[in-house]
Motif scaffolding. Structure first.
Motif, PDB file in Angstrom:
ATOM      1  N   ARG A  55       0.829  -1.214   0.000  1.00 58.35           N
ATOM      2  CA  ARG A  55       0.000   0.000   0.000  1.00 58.35           C
ATOM      3  C   ARG A  55       0.861   1.262   0.000  1.00 58.35           C
ATOM      4  NH1 ARG A  55      -4.878  -1.768  -1.623  1.00 58.35           N
ATOM      5  NH2 ARG A  55      -5.366  -3.718  -0.552  1.00 58.35           N
ATOM      6  N   TYR A  56       0.370   2.306  -0.642  1.00 51.37           N
ATOM      7  CA  TYR A  56       1.066   3.600  -0.620  1.00 51.37           C
ATOM      8  C   TYR A  56       1.108   4.150   0.799  1.00 51.37           C
ATOM      9  CZ  TYR A  56       1.622   3.935  -5.620  1.00 51.37           C
ATOM     10  OH  TYR A  56       2.041   3.708  -6.900  1.00 51.37           O
ATOM     11  N   PRO A  57       2.122   4.977   1.078  1.00 46.52           N
ATOM     12  CA  PRO A  57       2.221   5.572   2.419  1.00 46.52           C
ATOM     13  C   PRO A  57       1.103   6.584   2.681  1.00 46.52           C
ATOM     14  CG  PRO A  57       4.120   6.191   1.025  1.00 46.52           C
ATOM     15  CD  PRO A  57       3.226   5.343   0.193  1.00 46.52           C
ATOM     16  N   ASP A  58       0.952   6.937   3.933  1.00 44.98           N
ATOM     17  CA  ASP A  58       0.065   8.047   4.290  1.00 44.98           C
ATOM     18  C   ASP A  58       0.640   9.321   3.675  1.00 44.98           C
ATOM     19  OD1 ASP A  58      -1.469  10.022   5.343  1.00 44.98           O
ATOM     20  OD2 ASP A  58      -0.808   9.738   7.418  1.00 44.98           O
ATOM     21  N   ALA A  59      -0.124   9.947   2.803  1.00 47.56           N
ATOM     22  CA  ALA A  59       0.366  11.122   2.080  1.00 47.56           C
ATOM     23  C   ALA A  59       0.690  12.283   3.016  1.00 47.56           C
ATOM     24  CB  ALA A  59      -0.672  11.565   1.045  1.00 47.56           C
ATOM     25  N   ASP A  60       0.031  12.346   4.149  1.00 44.33           N
ATOM     26  CA  ASP A  60       0.234  13.458   5.081  1.00 44.33           C
ATOM     27  C   ASP A  60       1.219  13.128   6.197  1.00 44.33           C
ATOM     28  OD1 ASP A  60      -1.492  14.966   3.645  1.00 44.33           O
ATOM     29  OD2 ASP A  60      -3.146  14.894   5.084  1.00 44.33           O
ATOM     30  N   SER A  61       1.732  11.898   6.238  1.00 43.09           N
ATOM     31  CA  SER A  61       2.644  11.483   7.322  1.00 43.09           C
ATOM     32  C   SER A  61       2.074  11.903   8.679  1.00 43.09           C
ATOM     33  CB  SER A  61       4.034  12.113   7.127  1.00 43.09           C
ATOM     34  OG  SER A  61       4.588  11.775   5.885  1.00 43.09           O
ATOM     35  N   GLU A  62       0.777  11.691   8.847  1.00 44.38           N
ATOM     36  CA  GLU A  62       0.069  12.301   9.973  1.00 44.38           C
ATOM     37  C   GLU A  62       0.607  11.886  11.344  1.00 44.38           C
ATOM     38  OE1 GLU A  62      -4.404  13.283   9.947  1.00 44.38           O
ATOM     39  OE2 GLU A  62      -4.267  11.485  11.167  1.00 44.38           O
ATOM     40  N   ALA A  63       0.804  10.586  11.525  1.00 44.46           N
ATOM     41  CA  ALA A  63       1.202  10.117  12.863  1.00 44.46           C
ATOM     42  C   ALA A  63       2.574  10.665  13.255  1.00 44.46           C
ATOM     43  CB  ALA A  63       1.195   8.587  12.904  1.00 44.46           C
ATOM     44  N   VAL A  64       3.521  10.607  12.330  1.00 40.18           N
ATOM     45  CA  VAL A  64       4.869  11.070  12.680  1.00 40.18           C
ATOM     46  C   VAL A  64       4.896  12.593  12.829  1.00 40.18           C
ATOM     47  CG1 VAL A  64       5.880  11.247  10.343  1.00 40.18           C
ATOM     48  CG2 VAL A  64       7.328  10.596  12.277  1.00 40.18           C
ATOM     49  N   CYS A  65       4.076  13.291  12.049  1.00 37.22           N
ATOM     50  CA  CYS A  65       4.004  14.753  12.209  1.00 37.22           C
ATOM     51  C   CYS A  65       3.429  15.122  13.576  1.00 37.22           C
ATOM     52  CB  CYS A  65       3.159  15.384  11.100  1.00 37.22           C
ATOM     53  SG  CYS A  65       4.056  15.585   9.546  1.00 37.22           S
TER      54      CYS A  65
END
Lengths: 358, 358
Positions: A55-65
């Motif tokens: 699967r593609y990554p989370d486009a917003d990198s939400e958790a790490v941000c």
């Protein structure tokens, strides 16, 4: 010879030279000397077990941000992640710099600011620091007003000098200039002064951070950009959609869930830095510059001969070519053993009178 | 409202919208439905144990490029790795496209070609395929000659239609046009025709490949660019130095050392594709387009109502807004179970006469 397809304006672009050789002691890239501890590596392996590789990554990198926002003391709505700060510099140039617009950089400073400005069609304009690599803020402000750039970008602490600009001076710059001001705080943890608390006070302030230095995660290429909502939404519209891969996101989460590691590691690095400085001071012919980073810049008339000697001993530091950096060497703070190995060669060099190159 | 810092020419940029919601069955992103097997995951964990997280990645991604070269049947000197094909598209634009130069794209095709062209200051010019989404090569060549672009970029098989252009037609284009020709072979493994054997025969041919589709590794963002030495050296001078992180490099190596997996997986996906096509053909009102990719494009007068119904059942396919793609839906080939779940909803929709939206 260039192909007929190459952009003409890139004929003058200086490529960034990467030394890919292996060395016994490598002190040239401002990396952390600390390897990740086993419990963190085990947490990363657990992440791999459950990763959805297809699967593609989370486009917003939400958790790490969100975790980085907590670490930096800002809101998650003020932050975006990049494939290293490099990508974030490029996104800023692509978002804000029109062809022919000027970007002020300091000299010396991190060479990639000019590199990405040129690739983006902008014109880097250098302002020189003084002989001690300090910046007189009133001089800088006056020059910026004359040049009338779209953006000023600088690292604080400065790479490669280790010098810093005081908070109140940076605020003076941000308030007085009529352009974007980007402060690259890559070495923040070794200095511990920041302007992230000011991002919502100004419409023109952008801060860069990285996991490559104090966090000891250069391998995963994870950087962060922190700014106000308006600029962030514009930057996000230009950012490549799936820019940060899933694994860097999830390994970044592991580190940031254990953020005390970053503090502990930067303490260890600063401790070694102070010891290294003390030892280097014993050599009268070496000039040491003040540093608030994880490296020390030294100047020495026989730098070329010393560097040759270090390379013979399979030790790599960063030496520089020209201008005010002539005869300067930037030494990344290594482990106790690495620093001892370096100092031994320097001591031996001085005992032999530095004759190798004469 | 834009800030006064935003590049004026970006006012018209259409952002790429990513749907970050979770779905029970996700068939919208042309991902592989196959999860990595345990022995591969274990090899990746071994890589993590020995990874040097504190060190920067290999700037040249040498090991993974060598393996990909072997997989693709080209020399390692003809290949470079990128943070997904996305980055490689951007590097090409930055290397070759001057402000105001034209880039020919097909319509429909992958929207990121236009997106990165605009960000790089170029002008995308669309050439439309016919009602069956086929390209008449003589028409294309004639139009390209009229437009006089710096580059033509197209995906083959085409995303989102699944249509292909024959090898001899592409060669005719490459030989006749006076510009760069970029063939994005992201879906190569489902088609198995390539032009990589021709990269050294021409000064203007560039091929893109990816690990995101048949290799089932969208999470790691790893793409490859294959071209002649001259263009490659120019592209490398513009590429960000440490663009591919160490983990994506090493996980890419794991997959490519086991490259039979890619062949086996694409066989499985093609098998499911053919079954899905057979089943979809049973619905007379659905028009199916020919496909050589891991997805099927369908057209249906009540596409909007059907899509609404699918979403109610927590099934996501890709639906399109306008132009020739009106009433089209792109369905990624899923697993046997996922496809059955999809077909069940479609069947039910037809049994009820597709009345939901009337």
């Amino acid at each position: 010879m260039s192909s007929r397809y190459l952009r003409k304006e890139l004929g003058t672009l200086k490529p960034y030279i990467v030394d890919r050789a292996k060395y016994r002691i490598r002190l040239d890239a401002n990396e952390s000397f600390l390897r990740l501890e086993d419990y963190l590596i085990n947490e990363m392996k657990d992440q791999i077990s459950s990763a959805l590789f297809n699967r593609y990554p989370d486009a917003d990198s939400e958790a790490v941000c969100s975790l980085y926002a907590k670490y930096a003391g800002v809101s998650p709505e003020n932050i975006m992640a990049g494939n290293g700060s490099d990508e974030l510099i490029q996104v800023m140039v692509n978002t804000f710099i029109e062809k022919g617009e000027k970007v002020v950089v300091l000299s010396p400073d991190f060479s990639m600011y000019s590199f990405y400005t040129e690739i983006g069609g902008g014109i880097p304009v250098e302002i020189e620091s003084d002989e001690e690599f300090d910046i007189d803020i009133d001089y800088l402000i006056k020059e910026v007003a004359k040049i009338s750039p779209k953006m000023v970008i600088l690292s604080n602490p400065n790479n490669p000098t280790g010098a810093v600009i005081k908070r109140e001076d940076l605020i003076k710059l941000i308030e007085s200039c009529n352009c974007l001001v980007v402060i690259d705080e890559a070495y923040f943890e070794f200095f511990r002064e920041t302007l992230v608390d000011k991002i919502s006070s100004y419409d023109n302030l952008i801060i860069l951070r990285t996991c490559s230095k104090a966090a000891g995660m250069a391998a995963i290429r994870l950087g962060f950009l922190i700014t106000n909502h308006q600029l962030l939404s514009e930057l996000k519209s230009v950012k490549p959609p799936f820019n940060v891969n899933s694994i860097s996101q999830s390994f970044g989460e592991v580190i940031l869930k254990n953020e005390n590691v970053i503090k502990l590691n930067s303490d260890k690095i600063v401790e070694q830095r102070e010891i290294l400085i003390q030892e280097l001071r014993k050599f009268n012919d070496l000039k040491l510059f003040k540093t608030k980073a994880n490296f020390v810049l030294i100047k020495f008339e026989k730098a070329e001969a010393l560097n040759k000697r270090l390379l013979e001993e399979d030790i790599k530091v960063r030496s520089f070519g020209g201008g005010k950096l002539t005869n300067c060497m930037r030494i990344t703070v290594g482990s106790e053993i690495e620093n001892a190995g370096l100092l031994e060669v320097i001591k031996d060099f001085f005992q032999k009178g530095g004759k190798e190159n004469e």
